[in-house]
Design a protein around this motif. Sequence first.
Motif, PDB file in Angstrom:
ATOM      1  N   ARG A 210       0.824  -1.208   0.000  1.00  0.00           N
ATOM      2  CA  ARG A 210       0.000   0.000   0.000  1.00  0.00           C
ATOM      3  C   ARG A 210       0.860   1.261   0.000  1.00  0.00           C
ATOM      4  O   ARG A 210       0.546   2.254  -0.666  1.00  0.00           O
ATOM      5  CB  ARG A 210      -0.910  -0.026   1.222  1.00  0.00           C
ATOM      6  CG  ARG A 210      -1.974   1.061   1.287  1.00  0.00           C
ATOM      7  CD  ARG A 210      -3.114   0.786   0.340  1.00  0.00           C
ATOM      8  NE  ARG A 210      -3.000   1.475  -0.928  1.00  0.00           N
ATOM      9  CZ  ARG A 210      -3.739   1.181  -1.992  1.00  0.00           C
ATOM     10  NH1 ARG A 210      -4.650   0.218  -1.939  1.00  0.00           N
ATOM     11  NH2 ARG A 210      -3.586   1.844  -3.115  1.00  0.00           N
ATOM     12  N   ALA A 211       1.955   1.225   0.767  1.00  0.00           N
ATOM     13  CA  ALA A 211       2.830   2.391   0.858  1.00  0.00           C
ATOM     14  C   ALA A 211       3.437   2.722  -0.504  1.00  0.00           C
ATOM     15  O   ALA A 211       3.479   3.891  -0.909  1.00  0.00           O
ATOM     16  CB  ALA A 211       3.935   2.140   1.887  1.00  0.00           C
ATOM     17  N   VAL A 212       3.910   1.700  -1.229  1.00  0.00           N
ATOM     18  CA  VAL A 212       4.510   1.946  -2.541  1.00  0.00           C
ATOM     19  C   VAL A 212       3.453   2.418  -3.531  1.00  0.00           C
ATOM     20  O   VAL A 212       3.685   3.339  -4.322  1.00  0.00           O
ATOM     21  CB  VAL A 212       5.211   0.681  -3.076  1.00  0.00           C
ATOM     22  CG1 VAL A 212       5.857   0.964  -4.427  1.00  0.00           C
ATOM     23  CG2 VAL A 212       6.261   0.192  -2.099  1.00  0.00           C
ATOM     24  N   LEU A 213       2.278   1.795  -3.509  1.00  0.00           N
ATOM     25  CA  LEU A 213       1.202   2.196  -4.409  1.00  0.00           C
ATOM     26  C   LEU A 213       0.808   3.654  -4.194  1.00  0.00           C
ATOM     27  O   LEU A 213       0.582   4.403  -5.156  1.00  0.00           O
ATOM     28  CB  LEU A 213      -0.021   1.295  -4.195  1.00  0.00           C
ATOM     29  CG  LEU A 213       0.078  -0.134  -4.717  1.00  0.00           C
ATOM     30  CD1 LEU A 213      -1.025  -0.998  -4.097  1.00  0.00           C
ATOM     31  CD2 LEU A 213      -0.025  -0.179  -6.236  1.00  0.00           C
ATOM     32  N   ASP A 214       0.733   4.071  -2.945  1.00  0.00           N
ATOM     33  CA  ASP A 214       0.231   5.406  -2.634  1.00  0.00           C
ATOM     34  C   ASP A 214       1.269   6.504  -2.827  1.00  0.00           C
ATOM     35  O   ASP A 214       0.904   7.659  -3.057  1.00  0.00           O
ATOM     36  CB  ASP A 214      -0.312   5.451  -1.206  1.00  0.00           C
ATOM     37  CG  ASP A 214      -1.610   4.673  -1.054  1.00  0.00           C
ATOM     38  OD1 ASP A 214      -2.198   4.307  -2.096  1.00  0.00           O
ATOM     39  OD2 ASP A 214      -2.019   4.418   0.089  1.00  0.00           O
ATOM     40  N   ARG A 215       2.546   6.170  -2.731  1.00  0.00           N
ATOM     41  CA  ARG A 215       3.557   7.220  -2.906  1.00  0.00           C
ATOM     42  C   ARG A 215       4.087   7.311  -4.333  1.00  0.00           C
ATOM     43  O   ARG A 215       4.848   8.220  -4.663  1.00  0.00           O
ATOM     44  CB  ARG A 215       4.724   7.009  -1.940  1.00  0.00           C
ATOM     45  CG  ARG A 215       5.637   5.834  -2.266  1.00  0.00           C
ATOM     46  CD  ARG A 215       6.910   5.880  -1.445  1.00  0.00           C
ATOM     47  NE  ARG A 215       7.789   4.778  -1.755  1.00  0.00           N
ATOM     48  CZ  ARG A 215       7.967   3.715  -0.991  1.00  0.00           C
ATOM     49  NH1 ARG A 215       7.308   3.612   0.163  1.00  0.00           N
ATOM     50  NH2 ARG A 215       8.792   2.747  -1.335  1.00  0.00           N
ATOM     51  N   CYS A 216       3.656   6.388  -5.179  1.00  0.00           N
ATOM     52  CA  CYS A 216       4.137   6.347  -6.554  1.00  0.00           C
ATOM     53  C   CYS A 216       3.705   7.596  -7.321  1.00  0.00           C
ATOM     54  O   CYS A 216       2.568   8.051  -7.211  1.00  0.00           O
ATOM     55  CB  CYS A 216       3.609   5.101  -7.254  1.00  0.00           C
ATOM     56  SG  CYS A 216       4.058   5.004  -8.984  1.00  0.00           S
ATOM     57  N   ASN A 217       4.620   8.150  -8.115  1.00  0.00           N
ATOM     58  CA  ASN A 217       4.324   9.345  -8.900  1.00  0.00           C
ATOM     59  C   ASN A 217       3.762   9.031 -10.284  1.00  0.00           C
ATOM     60  O   ASN A 217       3.328   9.941 -10.990  1.00  0.00           O
ATOM     61  CB  ASN A 217       5.587  10.204  -9.053  1.00  0.00           C
ATOM     62  CG  ASN A 217       6.007  10.837  -7.736  1.00  0.00           C
ATOM     63  OD1 ASN A 217       5.169  11.244  -6.936  1.00  0.00           O
ATOM     64  ND2 ASN A 217       7.310  10.884  -7.499  1.00  0.00           N
ATOM     65  N   HIS A 218       3.787   7.762 -10.683  1.00  0.00           N
ATOM     66  CA  HIS A 218       3.239   7.392 -11.989  1.00  0.00           C
ATOM     67  C   HIS A 218       1.719   7.470 -11.941  1.00  0.00           C
ATOM     68  O   HIS A 218       1.078   7.002 -10.998  1.00  0.00           O
ATOM     69  CB  HIS A 218       3.672   5.976 -12.365  1.00  0.00           C
ATOM     70  CG  HIS A 218       5.148   5.812 -12.467  1.00  0.00           C
ATOM     71  ND1 HIS A 218       5.905   6.440 -13.438  1.00  0.00           N
ATOM     72  CD2 HIS A 218       6.028   5.091 -11.725  1.00  0.00           C
ATOM     73  CE1 HIS A 218       7.176   6.115 -13.291  1.00  0.00           C
ATOM     74  NE2 HIS A 218       7.278   5.311 -12.253  1.00  0.00           N
TER      75      HIS A 218
END
Length: 225
Positions: A210-218
Motif C-alpha cells: 500500500r505504501a509503494v502504491l500510494d507514494r508512486c508518482n506514476h
Amino acid sequence: MMKARLLWEMVNLMRAHALHLITTGRQELEDTVAIARQCPSEMIDVLHIREKHRSASDIMRWHEALSKALPRTRIYINDRVDAAFAVHACGIHLGFSSIPMAEARKLMPSDTRIGLSVHSVAEAIEAEQAGADYVIFGHIYATSSKAGLEPRGIAALAEVVEAVELPVIAIGGIEPDKVEEVLSTGCSGIAVMSSVFLHPEPSQQIIRFRAVLDRCNHQPRRLQI
C-alpha cells in the motif's frame, strides 16, 4: 459508524492505484480467514475468492467469512457466477474458460463489476468489446504459480495498457520492490496472491504494498475500479 464508512469510501476514491488480493486455492477457509484478519482491510481494495476446486456452497461460506474478516474490502468471486448471484457479490472475475461475459451480465445486477483475465493485447481488446469493467493481465514476472512458463514482462503490460480504454491490473511475481516498475506502464494497480497469503508477515506485506502504491508518482492511464 456511517461517518466512518463514508470516510473510508472517500479514501478509496482518492487512491490512484488499486491493490487486489487473491486467495491461493491451496489453503483452507480457516487458514485464509486467520490471515485475512491480520491484514488492514482498509488498505485492500478488492479480495478475490479464487477457489476453482470448491463447490458453490463452499464459495458462499468463504464469501460470508471473508466479508466479516475484511469489512472494508470489496469481495469479488472468481468464476462461480451462481455463488456470486446467491450472495449478492459486488463483483465477479472471469477467465476465458468461464461463462461468457454477456451471459454473466444477464445473470448479475447491472451495478456488478465484472473483470476478465487476459494474456495478450488481442484478449484485452476482446474483453473490452465484451463489456468488461477491467482486466487482469499477467504474468509479469516469474512466479511459482506459473512454473515453467515464460513471464510476459513489463513491455507486454504496457502494450495492453495502451490498447484498451479499461483499467488494467497487473499480476504475477510482483513484490513491493517491483511495484514502481509495474506502475510505470500506466496500469491501474496490482494483484497479489502468495506474496501475501504465504508470507510470514502478511499484514506487514500489505502495508508495504500500500505504501509503494500510494507514494508512486506514476499516473494510471485509467482510474482504478
